[in-house]
Motif scaffolding. Structure first.
Motif, short mmCIF file in Angstrom:
data_model
loop_
_atom_site.label_atom_id
_atom_site.label_comp_id
_atom_site.label_asym_id
_atom_site.label_seq_id
_atom_site.Cartn_x
_atom_site.Cartn_y
_atom_site.Cartn_z
N ALA A 295 42.27 0.58 14.69
CA ALA A 295 41.16 0.98 13.82
C ALA A 295 39.91 0.16 14.10
N ILE A 296 40.07 -1.15 14.30
CA ILE A 296 38.92 -1.99 14.60
C ILE A 296 38.30 -1.60 15.94
N THR A 297 39.14 -1.39 16.94
CA THR A 297 38.65 -1.13 18.29
C THR A 297 38.00 0.24 18.40
N VAL A 298 38.51 1.24 17.68
CA VAL A 298 37.94 2.58 17.79
C VAL A 298 36.49 2.57 17.29
N LEU A 299 36.20 1.75 16.28
CA LEU A 299 34.82 1.64 15.79
C LEU A 299 34.00 0.70 16.67
N PHE A 300 34.62 -0.39 17.10
CA PHE A 300 33.93 -1.37 17.94
C PHE A 300 33.39 -0.70 19.20
N GLY A 301 34.24 0.00 19.93
CA GLY A 301 33.80 0.65 21.16
C GLY A 301 32.76 1.71 20.92
N ALA A 302 32.91 2.47 19.83
CA ALA A 302 31.96 3.54 19.54
C ALA A 302 30.57 2.97 19.23
N ILE A 303 30.52 1.90 18.47
CA ILE A 303 29.23 1.28 18.13
C ILE A 303 28.55 0.75 19.38
N VAL A 304 29.32 0.07 20.24
CA VAL A 304 28.74 -0.46 21.48
C VAL A 304 28.23 0.68 22.36
N GLY A 305 28.99 1.77 22.43
CA GLY A 305 28.59 2.89 23.27
C GLY A 305 27.28 3.54 22.85
N CYS A 306 26.93 3.40 21.57
CA CYS A 306 25.70 4.03 21.06
C CYS A 306 24.43 3.36 21.60
N ALA A 307 24.53 2.16 22.14
CA ALA A 307 23.33 1.41 22.52
C ALA A 307 23.24 1.11 24.02
N LYS A 308 24.20 1.56 24.82
CA LYS A 308 24.19 1.24 26.24
C LYS A 308 23.32 2.22 27.03
N ALA A 433 34.68 9.75 15.22
CA ALA A 433 34.40 11.06 15.83
C ALA A 433 32.90 11.35 15.82
N ALA A 434 32.22 11.02 14.71
CA ALA A 434 30.78 11.22 14.64
C ALA A 434 30.04 10.33 15.64
N LEU A 435 30.46 9.08 15.75
CA LEU A 435 29.83 8.16 16.69
C LEU A 435 30.07 8.60 18.13
N THR A 436 31.28 9.10 18.40
CA THR A 436 31.57 9.60 19.75
C THR A 436 30.64 10.74 20.11
N ALA A 437 30.48 11.68 19.19
CA ALA A 437 29.58 12.82 19.44
C ALA A 437 28.16 12.34 19.66
N TYR A 438 27.76 11.31 18.92
CA TYR A 438 26.38 10.79 19.05
C TYR A 438 26.16 10.15 20.42
N TYR A 439 27.01 9.18 20.79
CA TYR A 439 26.71 8.46 22.03
C TYR A 439 26.94 9.32 23.27
N MET A 440 27.88 10.25 23.21
CA MET A 440 28.08 11.11 24.37
C MET A 440 26.98 12.16 24.49
N THR A 441 26.46 12.65 23.38
CA THR A 441 25.31 13.56 23.44
C THR A 441 24.10 12.81 23.98
N ARG A 442 23.96 11.58 23.58
CA ARG A 442 22.88 10.72 24.09
C ARG A 442 22.98 10.60 25.61
N VAL A 443 24.19 10.34 26.12
CA VAL A 443 24.39 10.25 27.58
C VAL A 443 24.01 11.56 28.25
N MET A 444 24.46 12.66 27.68
CA MET A 444 24.22 13.98 28.26
C MET A 444 22.72 14.30 28.31
#
Length: 644
Positions: A295-308, A433-444
């Motif tokens: 649970a910690i890691t799923v949020l940790f990675g998603a938050i980091v992915g939003c800013a790379k 799931a929301a964060l994943t959609a955000y950072y991957m849409t950002r990449v796209m």
């Protein structure tokens, strides 16, 4: 655990490992003589391993459920008294899934690498390391005991070190390889301790005996073993708190990133926990810690992915988060084991496709990785755009694509845990799931849409800067991407059809239906709504607005995410600096204490010897005088004694 001896086709199970291992040996020992054909040879051995795996899978489909667990004894390894440790392989439904994933996706990455590494003078050595990586991971998932699994585990660590630091002329690559290697040693310590505890408790390393006896062992023993196995999984699968190495590992060639993230290294921890299901089932405390780490890691990675802004590091953070989903599911026990593996397989397709797509973009953009230097690439790289786009839709959970089925099953399992724990875990998976959609849409959007920002010279560009000329990659690179795109689209649907995947794994992992607090359709609706929210926010920020050439300062959270939530600083403060101080203290104690005592004793003996040896002059008259003096003392003492 019922097993039958290998016979017929199954007697060739060892070839799955043997072929890539032979390829690595030929390419490494053959040296420059194999330079001209080394890449083809390495790819051929990988494809051969996949062909054997496919034949084994077909044969397994023809067996009944009880006969799908096959053991192959190769030779005795350690024999001490009554104790025996063997080199033996165990093929069942769980290991079969991993064998197909490793050899299938691994072969596609080999094919892709032919074009990607075309101009690298060390291409033959690169393919040797790829073969070694496959062989090590295959040994890990096919071993029939924990001691042999440990050999494969260490082989994966060695191969990852060699591949991450393949371009060792770059200081950043050499540093990243060492960082990954050292952090994984922490996890390896956990696995070693777990194996010691197993031997103490059961007197064996065999899966059959350890897992079969776990229910009768004490809670404390099972909890200790489970926590040590979790520590091992955290190291290999880049889970909290041992996740800091994964982003830096992007310094290796892009095919390495795809192999590590999709088919080999980071999946090892999920396999270890799932293979050890009986141990965790016997220890609810260890299971709970597994779930918390996920649970910690799923949020940790998603938050980091939003800013790379680095496309590969954004995908690396995504992997950390997606593996977190799998670890969380595995911590749910029989409710989630099968879904953890299901998401692992679908993730293998779309994450490999995404990384290979990122490599294709870099190939056409002079190895540029900053997405702020991209934009509008869809019309220059149509195949890459479509295949990457399908992988993007799959990972965010777009309805009816593979990620939609596997991720939603994990979200359902989290809520089905029940009680407050279920609501907390379910909420975490929805936010992720929301964060994943955000950072991957950002990449796209930053990569394939918007203004063509690569036509402008970057700030501080050198005098010889020239505009990139993006172009589509060769067929050897695009063909594997197309195959992976098909898997990204269809794999999940095939898995849930008639519960095929769950039924396949149930004999190994077990399965139980949890009680959802509301309808499955409510969970699906919430997950889809969160995905839509993430896409919408990213669209407003990166499609409706201009993407600045230099990242704005942003909020404190954004700044922290760019710095990986200060994971390196925390590791430095909590581990490295105290370790340095402890080392200095031990050196001082060794120098002033132990060495001082030993040196002082030596000086005392040496000084005493130098003084005593002066008595030995070599002159006879001196010895005669000494004898006379001694005699006089003895006579005087005797007379005094009589007079008294």
């Amino acid at each position: 655990m019922h097993s039958v001896a290998a016979s017929g086709v199954f007697s060739a199970t060892w070839l799955v490992i043997g072929l890539p291992l032979l390829g690595a040996a030929v390419l490494l020992l053959g040296g420059r003589r194999t330079n001209r054909f080394g890449h083809w040879l390495g790819t051929l051995f990988a494809l051969g391993s996949f062909a054997v795996a496919a034949a084994l899978f077909a044969a397994m489909l023809g067996e009944s459920g009880a006969d799908r667990s096959i053991d192959q004894h190769l030779w005795n390894w350690v024999a001490v008294g009554d104790f025996q440790a063997e080199i033996g392989l165990h093929l069942d439904q769980l290991s079969m899934v991993f064998v197909l994933l490793i050899t299938g996706v691994g072969s596609l990455i080999h094919i892709y690498s032919i074009g990607y590494m075309e101009h690298d003078e060390n291409r033959r050595r690169f393919f040797a390391y790829l073969n070694l990586f496959l062989a090590s991971m295959l040994l890990l998932v096919l071993a029939n005991n924990y001691l042999l699994l440990y050999v494969g585990w260490e082989g994966v660590g060695l191969a990852s070190y060699l591949l991450i630091g393949f371009w060792q002329h770059k200081p950043s690559a050499a540093t990243a390889a060492k960082k990954a290697f050292i952090m994984n040693r922490v996890g390896d310590f956990g696995l070693a301790v777990a194996i010691f505890l197993m031997f103490t408790a059961f007197g064996t390393f065999s899966f059959d005996e350890v897992l079969g006896g776990s229910a009768a062992a004490s809670d404390g023993t099972m909890t200790a073993i489970g926590l040590m196995l979790l520590l091992a999984a955290c190291g290999k699968s880049a889970q909290f708190p041992l996740q800091a190495w994964l982003g830096d590992a992007m310094e290796g060639p892009t095919p390495v990133s795809a192999l590590i993230h999709a088919a080999t290294m980071v999946t090892a921890g999920v396999y270890l926990i799932t293979r050890s299901a009986e141990i965790f089932n016997a220890s609810p405390d260890a299971q709970l810690v597994v779930t918390i780490v996920g649970a910690i890691t799923v949020l940790f990675g998603a938050i980091v992915g939003c800013a790379k802004d680095d496309i590969k590091k954004a995908l690396a953070a995504s992997t950390m988060s997606q593996i977190g989903y799998m670890i969380l599911a595995a911590g749910l026990g029989p409710i989630g084991y099968a879904f953890a593996i299901m998401h692992l397989v679908t993730h293998g397709f779309f994450k490999a496709g995404l990384f290979l797509g990122a490599g294709s973009v870099m190939h056409g953009m002079n190895d540029e990785v900053d997405m702020r230097r991209y934009g509008g690439l869809r019309k220059y790289m149509p195949v890459t755009f479509v295949t990457f786009g399908l992988g993007y839709l799959a990972i965010i959970g777009f309805p009816l694509l593979s990620g939609f089925f596997s991720k939603d099953k994990i979200i359902e399992a989290a809520f089905a845990k029940g009680g407050t724990t279920g609501y907390v875990l379910g909420s975490v998976t929805l936010v992720a799931a929301a964060l994943t959609a955000y950072y991957m849409t950002r990449v796209m959007l930053m990569t394939f849409f918007g203004r063509e920002r690569w036509k402008e010279a970057p700030v501080g560009a050198p005098a010889d800067w020239h505009e990139p000329h993006p172009h589509e990659s060769p067929v050897s690179m695009t063909l594997p991407m197309i195959v992976l795109a098909f898997g990204s689209v269809f794999a999940g649907g095939l898995f849930v059809l008639n519960d095929a995947f769950v039924n396949w794994l149930t004999p190994v992992t077990g399965f139980s239906h949890g009680e959802l607090p509301f309808s499955v359709w409510v969970v699906t609706g919430m997950a889809t709504a969160m995905v839509a929210l993430g896409v919408a926010v990213a669209y407003v920020q990166y499609a409706r607005r201009e993407v600045p050439a230099v990242a704005p300062q942003g909020s404190l959270v954004t700044v922290a995410a760019r710095k990986d939530l200060y994971q390196d600083s925390i590791n430095e403060g909590l581990v490295m600096r105290p370790g340095q101080y402890l080392t200095r203290l031990l050196v001082w104690l060794d120098g002033r204490g132990i060495d001082g005592f030993v040196g002082g004793l030596a000086a005392f003996i040496g000084g005493t010897s130098s003084r005593v040896r002066k008595v030995q002059t070599g002159f006879v008259r001196s010895y005669a005088l000494s004898m006379f003096g001694g005699t006089a003392v003895v006579v005087a003492a005797t007379l005094m004694a009589r007079m008294a």
